[in-house]
Design a protein around this motif. Structure first.
Motif, PDB file in Angstrom:
ATOM      1  N   LEU A  32       0.828  -1.199   0.000  1.00 38.24           N
ATOM      2  CA  LEU A  32       0.000   0.000   0.000  1.00 38.24           C
ATOM      3  C   LEU A  32       0.866   1.255   0.000  1.00 38.24           C
ATOM      4  O   LEU A  32       0.549   2.229  -0.698  1.00 38.24           O
ATOM      5  CB  LEU A  32      -0.947   0.000   1.202  1.00 38.24           C
ATOM      6  CG  LEU A  32      -1.971   1.114   1.265  1.00 38.24           C
ATOM      7  CD1 LEU A  32      -2.864   1.116   0.021  1.00 38.24           C
ATOM      8  CD2 LEU A  32      -2.829   0.992   2.513  1.00 38.24           C
ATOM      9  N   ALA A  33       1.953   1.236   0.743  1.00 36.87           N
ATOM     10  CA  ALA A  33       2.845   2.395   0.777  1.00 36.87           C
ATOM     11  C   ALA A  33       3.406   2.681  -0.610  1.00 36.87           C
ATOM     12  O   ALA A  33       3.463   3.837  -1.045  1.00 36.87           O
ATOM     13  CB  ALA A  33       3.980   2.153   1.774  1.00 36.87           C
ATOM     14  N   LYS A  34       3.786   1.622  -1.292  1.00 36.49           N
ATOM     15  CA  LYS A  34       4.330   1.786  -2.641  1.00 36.49           C
ATOM     16  C   LYS A  34       3.246   2.251  -3.614  1.00 36.49           C
ATOM     17  O   LYS A  34       3.463   3.170  -4.407  1.00 36.49           O
ATOM     18  CB  LYS A  34       4.939   0.464  -3.118  1.00 36.49           C
ATOM     19  CG  LYS A  34       5.660   0.570  -4.444  1.00 36.49           C
ATOM     20  CD  LYS A  34       6.322  -0.758  -4.792  1.00 36.49           C
ATOM     21  CE  LYS A  34       7.052  -0.626  -6.124  1.00 36.49           C
ATOM     22  NZ  LYS A  34       7.700  -1.870  -6.511  1.00 36.49           N
ATOM     23  N   ALA A  35       2.056   1.645  -3.544  1.00 40.47           N
ATOM     24  CA  ALA A  35       0.976   1.971  -4.469  1.00 40.47           C
ATOM     25  C   ALA A  35       0.457   3.394  -4.269  1.00 40.47           C
ATOM     26  O   ALA A  35       0.126   4.082  -5.230  1.00 40.47           O
ATOM     27  CB  ALA A  35      -0.169   0.983  -4.313  1.00 40.47           C
ATOM     28  N   GLU A  36       0.400   3.850  -3.044  1.00 33.76           N
ATOM     29  CA  GLU A  36      -0.179   5.166  -2.745  1.00 33.76           C
ATOM     30  C   GLU A  36       0.888   6.237  -2.485  1.00 33.76           C
ATOM     31  O   GLU A  36       0.540   7.380  -2.201  1.00 33.76           O
ATOM     32  CB  GLU A  36      -1.108   5.063  -1.527  1.00 33.76           C
ATOM     33  CG  GLU A  36      -2.294   4.154  -1.739  1.00 33.76           C
ATOM     34  CD  GLU A  36      -3.296   4.670  -2.754  1.00 33.76           C
ATOM     35  OE1 GLU A  36      -3.396   5.907  -2.963  1.00 33.76           O
ATOM     36  OE2 GLU A  36      -3.989   3.836  -3.367  1.00 33.76           O
ATOM     37  N   ASN A  37       2.163   5.816  -2.515  1.00 37.72           N
ATOM     38  CA  ASN A  37       3.267   6.750  -2.277  1.00 37.72           C
ATOM     39  C   ASN A  37       3.139   7.423  -0.903  1.00 37.72           C
ATOM     40  O   ASN A  37       3.211   8.637  -0.774  1.00 37.72           O
ATOM     41  CB  ASN A  37       3.358   7.789  -3.399  1.00 37.72           C
ATOM     42  CG  ASN A  37       4.716   8.475  -3.418  1.00 37.72           C
ATOM     43  OD1 ASN A  37       5.709   7.923  -2.954  1.00 37.72           O
ATOM     44  ND2 ASN A  37       4.745   9.687  -3.952  1.00 37.72           N
ATOM     45  N   ILE A  38       2.918   6.574   0.110  1.00 43.61           N
ATOM     46  CA  ILE A  38       2.807   7.043   1.496  1.00 43.61           C
ATOM     47  C   ILE A  38       3.932   6.379   2.279  1.00 43.61           C
ATOM     48  O   ILE A  38       4.216   5.194   2.096  1.00 43.61           O
ATOM     49  CB  ILE A  38       1.448   6.624   2.104  1.00 43.61           C
ATOM     50  CG1 ILE A  38       0.291   7.248   1.309  1.00 43.61           C
ATOM     51  CG2 ILE A  38       1.339   7.024   3.566  1.00 43.61           C
ATOM     52  CD1 ILE A  38      -1.075   6.753   1.735  1.00 43.61           C
ATOM     53  N   PRO A  39       4.596   7.115   3.169  1.00 46.28           N
ATOM     54  CA  PRO A  39       5.687   6.528   3.961  1.00 46.28           C
ATOM     55  C   PRO A  39       5.195   5.329   4.796  1.00 46.28           C
ATOM     56  O   PRO A  39       4.090   5.332   5.333  1.00 46.28           O
ATOM     57  CB  PRO A  39       6.140   7.666   4.866  1.00 46.28           C
ATOM     58  CG  PRO A  39       5.670   8.912   4.200  1.00 46.28           C
ATOM     59  CD  PRO A  39       4.431   8.546   3.447  1.00 46.28           C
ATOM     60  N   TYR A  40       6.077   4.293   4.877  1.00 48.23           N
ATOM     61  CA  TYR A  40       5.747   3.099   5.661  1.00 48.23           C
ATOM     62  C   TYR A  40       5.334   3.464   7.087  1.00 48.23           C
ATOM     63  O   TYR A  40       4.355   2.956   7.608  1.00 48.23           O
ATOM     64  CB  TYR A  40       6.952   2.145   5.767  1.00 48.23           C
ATOM     65  CG  TYR A  40       7.406   1.517   4.486  1.00 48.23           C
ATOM     66  CD1 TYR A  40       6.596   0.627   3.799  1.00 48.23           C
ATOM     67  CD2 TYR A  40       8.669   1.783   3.971  1.00 48.23           C
ATOM     68  CE1 TYR A  40       7.029   0.021   2.629  1.00 48.23           C
ATOM     69  CE2 TYR A  40       9.109   1.190   2.808  1.00 48.23           C
ATOM     70  CZ  TYR A  40       8.285   0.315   2.134  1.00 48.23           C
ATOM     71  OH  TYR A  40       8.711  -0.271   0.984  1.00 48.23           O
ATOM     72  N   GLY A  41       6.114   4.291   7.719  1.00 47.60           N
ATOM     73  CA  GLY A  41       5.875   4.666   9.127  1.00 47.60           C
ATOM     74  C   GLY A  41       4.492   5.238   9.325  1.00 47.60           C
ATOM     75  O   GLY A  41       3.814   4.931  10.313  1.00 47.60           O
ATOM     76  N   THR A  42       4.053   6.057   8.387  1.00 50.75           N
ATOM     77  CA  THR A  42       2.724   6.665   8.494  1.00 50.75           C
ATOM     78  C   THR A  42       1.643   5.592   8.425  1.00 50.75           C
ATOM     79  O   THR A  42       0.711   5.580   9.239  1.00 50.75           O
ATOM     80  CB  THR A  42       2.515   7.693   7.360  1.00 50.75           C
ATOM     81  OG1 THR A  42       3.542   8.682   7.443  1.00 50.75           O
ATOM     82  CG2 THR A  42       1.156   8.358   7.462  1.00 50.75           C
ATOM     83  N   LEU A  43       1.784   4.675   7.473  1.00 50.22           N
ATOM     84  CA  LEU A  43       0.787   3.603   7.347  1.00 50.22           C
ATOM     85  C   LEU A  43       0.780   2.685   8.562  1.00 50.22           C
ATOM     86  O   LEU A  43      -0.284   2.278   9.031  1.00 50.22           O
ATOM     87  CB  LEU A  43       1.029   2.783   6.080  1.00 50.22           C
ATOM     88  CG  LEU A  43       0.515   3.399   4.785  1.00 50.22           C
ATOM     89  CD1 LEU A  43       0.852   2.505   3.600  1.00 50.22           C
ATOM     90  CD2 LEU A  43      -0.968   3.630   4.831  1.00 50.22           C
ATOM     91  N   TYR A  44       1.968   2.344   9.070  1.00 46.61           N
ATOM     92  CA  TYR A  44       2.017   1.499  10.264  1.00 46.61           C
ATOM     93  C   TYR A  44       1.345   2.198  11.442  1.00 46.61           C
ATOM     94  O   TYR A  44       0.617   1.577  12.221  1.00 46.61           O
ATOM     95  CB  TYR A  44       3.464   1.127  10.619  1.00 46.61           C
ATOM     96  CG  TYR A  44       4.002  -0.023   9.808  1.00 46.61           C
ATOM     97  CD1 TYR A  44       3.465  -1.298   9.934  1.00 46.61           C
ATOM     98  CD2 TYR A  44       5.050   0.161   8.910  1.00 46.61           C
ATOM     99  CE1 TYR A  44       3.960  -2.357   9.191  1.00 46.61           C
ATOM    100  CE2 TYR A  44       5.546  -0.888   8.164  1.00 46.61           C
ATOM    101  CZ  TYR A  44       4.994  -2.149   8.304  1.00 46.61           C
ATOM    102  OH  TYR A  44       5.478  -3.202   7.565  1.00 46.61           O
ATOM    103  N   THR A  45       1.571   3.515  11.567  1.00 46.73           N
ATOM    104  CA  THR A  45       0.945   4.272  12.650  1.00 46.73           C
ATOM    105  C   THR A  45      -0.572   4.272  12.484  1.00 46.73           C
ATOM    106  O   THR A  45      -1.314   4.054  13.444  1.00 46.73           O
ATOM    107  CB  THR A  45       1.479   5.722  12.673  1.00 46.73           C
ATOM    108  OG1 THR A  45       2.887   5.687  12.838  1.00 46.73           O
ATOM    109  CG2 THR A  45       0.845   6.522  13.806  1.00 46.73           C
TER     110      THR A  45
END
Length: 149
Positions: free
Chosen positions: A19-32
């Motif tokens: 999801l981070a790669k597909a949406e260009n969102i930092p891993y840390g943000t998604l995990y949070t």
């Protein structure tokens, strides 16, 4: 979090890195976001205040009912969320079934005993009524004998 969280849930089940790669969102943000979502879901879920061993009968029955229509994966997720094992659910279900079967057998036995007691009561009332009549006749006869003499 909105749409992003939906992509991590069934049926898509995207991992955080995907999801981070597909949406260009930092891993840390998604995990949070994911952890916040999980924490929020756990707080809104009942039965998290104590372990399944301490659950009341009502809570156990509620869990059985709630999981009865879930798929295998959904049931496993439910168990993880509520801190219990699927084997515990199965054990509770078996316990309830055996208990209800025993209750049905006990009810049948109780009905038979009640029927027997009612029959015995009826017989005793008839006998008591017969003896009262006999006693009344004896008293009446004795009174008549006393008047004749």
């Amino acid at each position: 979090m909105g749409n992003f969280s939906n992509k991590m849930l069934p049926p898509l089940n995207m991992s955080v890195p995907e999801l981070a790669k597909a949406e260009n969102i930092p891993y840390g943000t998604l995990y949070t976001w994911k952890q916040t979502y999980v924490d929020k879901k756990c707080k809104n879920t009942k039965n998290t205040s104590h372990s399944p061993i301490q659950w009341t009968t009502e809570e156990k029955l509620s869990a059985i009912i709630e999981t009865s229509t879930l798929s295998e994966q959904e049931c496993n997720e439910y168990c993880r969320t509520h801190g219990l094992y699927k084997a515990e659910l199965e054990s509770w279900k078996t316990h309830f079934i055996k208990g209800s079967e025993q209750n049905a057998t006990q009810e049948k036995t109780d009905r038979n005993v009640l029927k027997q007691l009612r029959s015995e009561n009826k017989k005793l009332k008839k006998e008591l009524n017969r003896k009262e009549k006999a006693l009344a006749e004896t008293v009446a006869f004795a009174e008549n004998q006393g008047n004749v003499a």
